[in-house]
Design an enzyme around this catalytic site. Structure first.
Site, PDB file in Angstrom:
ATOM      1  N   GLY A  69       0.834  -0.969  -0.054  1.00 27.38           N
ATOM      2  CA  GLY A  69       0.439  -0.177   0.345  1.00 27.38           C
ATOM      3  C   GLY A  69       0.746   1.309   0.240  1.00 27.38           C
ATOM      4  O   GLY A  69       0.639   1.867  -1.186  1.00 27.38           O
ATOM      5  N   SER A  70       1.817   1.179   0.626  1.00 28.79           N
ATOM      6  CA  SER A  70       2.740   2.162   1.174  1.00 28.79           C
ATOM      7  C   SER A  70       3.494   3.028  -1.054  1.00 28.79           C
ATOM      8  O   SER A  70       4.188   3.679  -1.323  1.00 28.79           O
ATOM      9  CB  SER A  70       3.659   2.003   2.031  1.00 28.79           C
ATOM     10  OG  SER A  70       3.377   1.624   3.383  1.00 28.79           O
ATOM     11  N   ASP A  93       3.088  -9.503   6.265  1.00 30.03           N
ATOM     12  CA  ASP A  93       2.723 -10.349   5.574  1.00 30.03           C
ATOM     13  C   ASP A  93       3.453 -11.049   4.290  1.00 30.03           C
ATOM     14  O   ASP A  93       3.428 -12.035   3.925  1.00 30.03           O
ATOM     15  CB  ASP A  93       2.089  -9.508   4.101  1.00 30.03           C
ATOM     16  CG  ASP A  93       0.553  -9.151   5.466  1.00 30.03           C
ATOM     17  OD1 ASP A  93      -0.065  -9.150   6.344  1.00 30.03           O
ATOM     18  OD2 ASP A  93      -0.416  -7.680   4.820  1.00 30.03           O
ATOM     19  N   ALA A 152       2.810 -28.546  11.991  1.00 26.67           N
ATOM     20  CA  ALA A 152       1.069 -28.678  11.533  1.00 26.67           C
ATOM     21  C   ALA A 152       0.735 -29.759  11.152  1.00 26.67           C
ATOM     22  O   ALA A 152       1.285 -30.756  10.823  1.00 26.67           O
ATOM     23  CB  ALA A 152       0.186 -27.420  10.929  1.00 26.67           C
ATOM     24  N   GLN A 217       0.798 -10.397  15.934  1.00 24.74           N
ATOM     25  CA  GLN A 217       2.104 -11.110  15.752  1.00 24.74           C
ATOM     26  C   GLN A 217       2.162 -10.007  15.236  1.00 24.74           C
ATOM     27  O   GLN A 217       3.405  -9.774  13.973  1.00 24.74           O
ATOM     28  CB  GLN A 217       0.529 -11.631  14.448  1.00 24.74           C
ATOM     29  CG  GLN A 217       0.074 -13.076  14.628  1.00 24.74           C
ATOM     30  CD  GLN A 217      -1.055 -13.471  12.780  1.00 24.74           C
ATOM     31  OE1 GLN A 217      -0.081 -14.053  12.344  1.00 24.74           O
ATOM     32  NE2 GLN A 217      -2.260 -13.155  13.615  1.00 24.74           N
TER      33      GLN A 217
HETATM   34  O1  F6P Z   1      -0.897  -6.046   6.222  1.00 25.50           O
HETATM   35  C1  F6P Z   1      -0.730  -6.008   7.857  1.00 25.50           C
HETATM   36  C2  F6P Z   1      -1.641  -6.219   7.938  1.00 25.50           C
HETATM   37  O2  F6P Z   1      -0.986  -6.998   9.528  1.00 25.50           O
HETATM   38  C3  F6P Z   1      -2.304  -7.957   7.720  1.00 25.50           C
HETATM   39  O3  F6P Z   1      -1.691  -9.169   8.064  1.00 25.50           O
HETATM   40  C4  F6P Z   1      -3.665  -8.145   8.201  1.00 25.50           C
HETATM   41  O4  F6P Z   1      -5.056  -8.266   6.952  1.00 25.50           O
HETATM   42  C5  F6P Z   1      -4.092  -6.488   8.661  1.00 25.50           C
HETATM   43  O5  F6P Z   1      -2.855  -5.869   8.320  1.00 25.50           O
HETATM   44  C6  F6P Z   1      -4.548  -5.955   9.814  1.00 25.50           C
HETATM   45  O6  F6P Z   1      -5.065  -4.512   9.431  1.00 25.50           O
HETATM   46  P1  F6P Z   1      -5.612  -3.584  10.964  1.00 25.50           P
HETATM   47  O7  F6P Z   1      -4.863  -3.456  11.704  1.00 25.50           O
HETATM   48  O8  F6P Z   1      -5.920  -2.123  10.162  1.00 25.50           O
HETATM   49  O9  F6P Z   1      -6.752  -4.688  10.759  1.00 25.50           O
END
Ligand code: F6P
Length: 287
Positions: A69-70, A93, A152, A217
């Protein structure tokens, strides 16, 4: 230093950095500079405000830490005003085309490992199944690597087809032979967490709980690997900006164990795909 990401660029949250700003923070998770998801930056009016702020502070080149996005936003900014920049891929990600590694991924994977080990303990104590949902947006990288490294029994990600019938048969047989728990790791992008819980309970025949790991995470002390990678990414970016006369739009990428520079056009040109070797490994856990 520009605080609050693109929003701070628009609002002029800018201040000269000194050693005081970076002293004693190497062990902190998140970002001291903070971040934002900016809708406004996609409007020219606000990008103009951002550019005016840079002019006011005499800034003509930028280092950008962020995800796709950035990078898309910065490419637009570069097209509008020609402000040169070096991007550093930073997203748990790990879904940026052209780089094998994005900052934060190792820390996120270690968080998932810690949580999965703990959930496995209680699952084994109660003879239960667990479905652990990882982040990753549309990308299954976090789930895939976690499934491999946490041992897993099954891994469900958007990139891989799965076959619950054959998986179910295998797991039922193992349960009849004395297996005490089942760990399934699912990427949020697969949107299958609820379905997997029902399948484990109704078809495989084991009481099951879901754990959605969520934002845990995205925090916590950075791992040694992330600290080292951050140091190298940043040194490459700063050296490039200082030494180069040109005002390019570049991204530092880490490919085949080497740091390189790629143009922003190249990085934005394609969708990231997980390496075939990893997909092959994970496909054994999807059928
Ligand atoms: O892009 C990083 C991330 O943590 C994704 O893994 C997740 O889908 C999204 O951001 C969650 O976004 P927000 O913190 O805006 O809910």
């Amino acid at each position: 230093m520009i605080y609050d990401g693109l929003e701070g660029l628009i609002d002029g949250s800018i201040r000269k950095a000194s050693h005081v700003d970076v002293a004693g923070i190497i062990h902190e998770g998140g970002t001291r500079l903070r971040s934002s998801r900016s809708e406004r930056f996609f409007e020219l009016e606000y990008r103009q405000k951002a550019y005016d702020n840079l002019q006011k502070f005499g800034i003509d080149k930028l280092v950008i830490l962020g995800g796709d996005g950035s990078f898309r936003a910065l490419k637009q900014f570069y097209n509008d005003f020609g402000v040169g920049f070096v991007g550093i891929p930073a997203t748990i990600d790990n879904d940026i085309f052209g780089t094998d590694y994005c900052l934060g991924v190792d820390t996120a994977l270690n968080m998932i490992r810690f949580a999965t080990d703990a959930v496995r303990d209680t699952s084994a104590s109660f003879k239960r199944g667990c479905v652990i949902e990882t982040m990753g947006r549309h990308c299954g990288y976090l789930a895939l690597i976690s499934a491999i490294t946490c041992g897993a029994e099954a891994c469900i990600i958007p990139e891989l087809d799965y076959d619950l019938d054959s998986l179910g048969k295998k797991l039922k047989k193992q349960l009849s032979e004395g297996r005490k728990y089942i760990v399934v790791i699912a990427a949020e992008g697969s949107r299958k967490t609820k379905k997997l819980v029902k399948w484990l309970e109704n078809d495989v025949g084991i009481e099951t709980r879901a754990t959605i790991l969520g934002h845990i995470q995205r925090g916590g002390n950075p791992t040694v690997y992330d600290r080292l990678m951050a140091t190298e990414f940043v040194i490459h970016a700063i050296d490039k900006l200082i030494k180069s006369e040109s005002k390019d739009g570049l991204v530092v990428v880490y490919e085949d164990s080497k740091f390189k520079f790629a143009s922003i056009d190249y990085v934005n040109s394609q969708k990231f795909t997980i390496k075939k070797e990893f997909l092959d490994l994970a496909s054994r856990m999807a059928r």
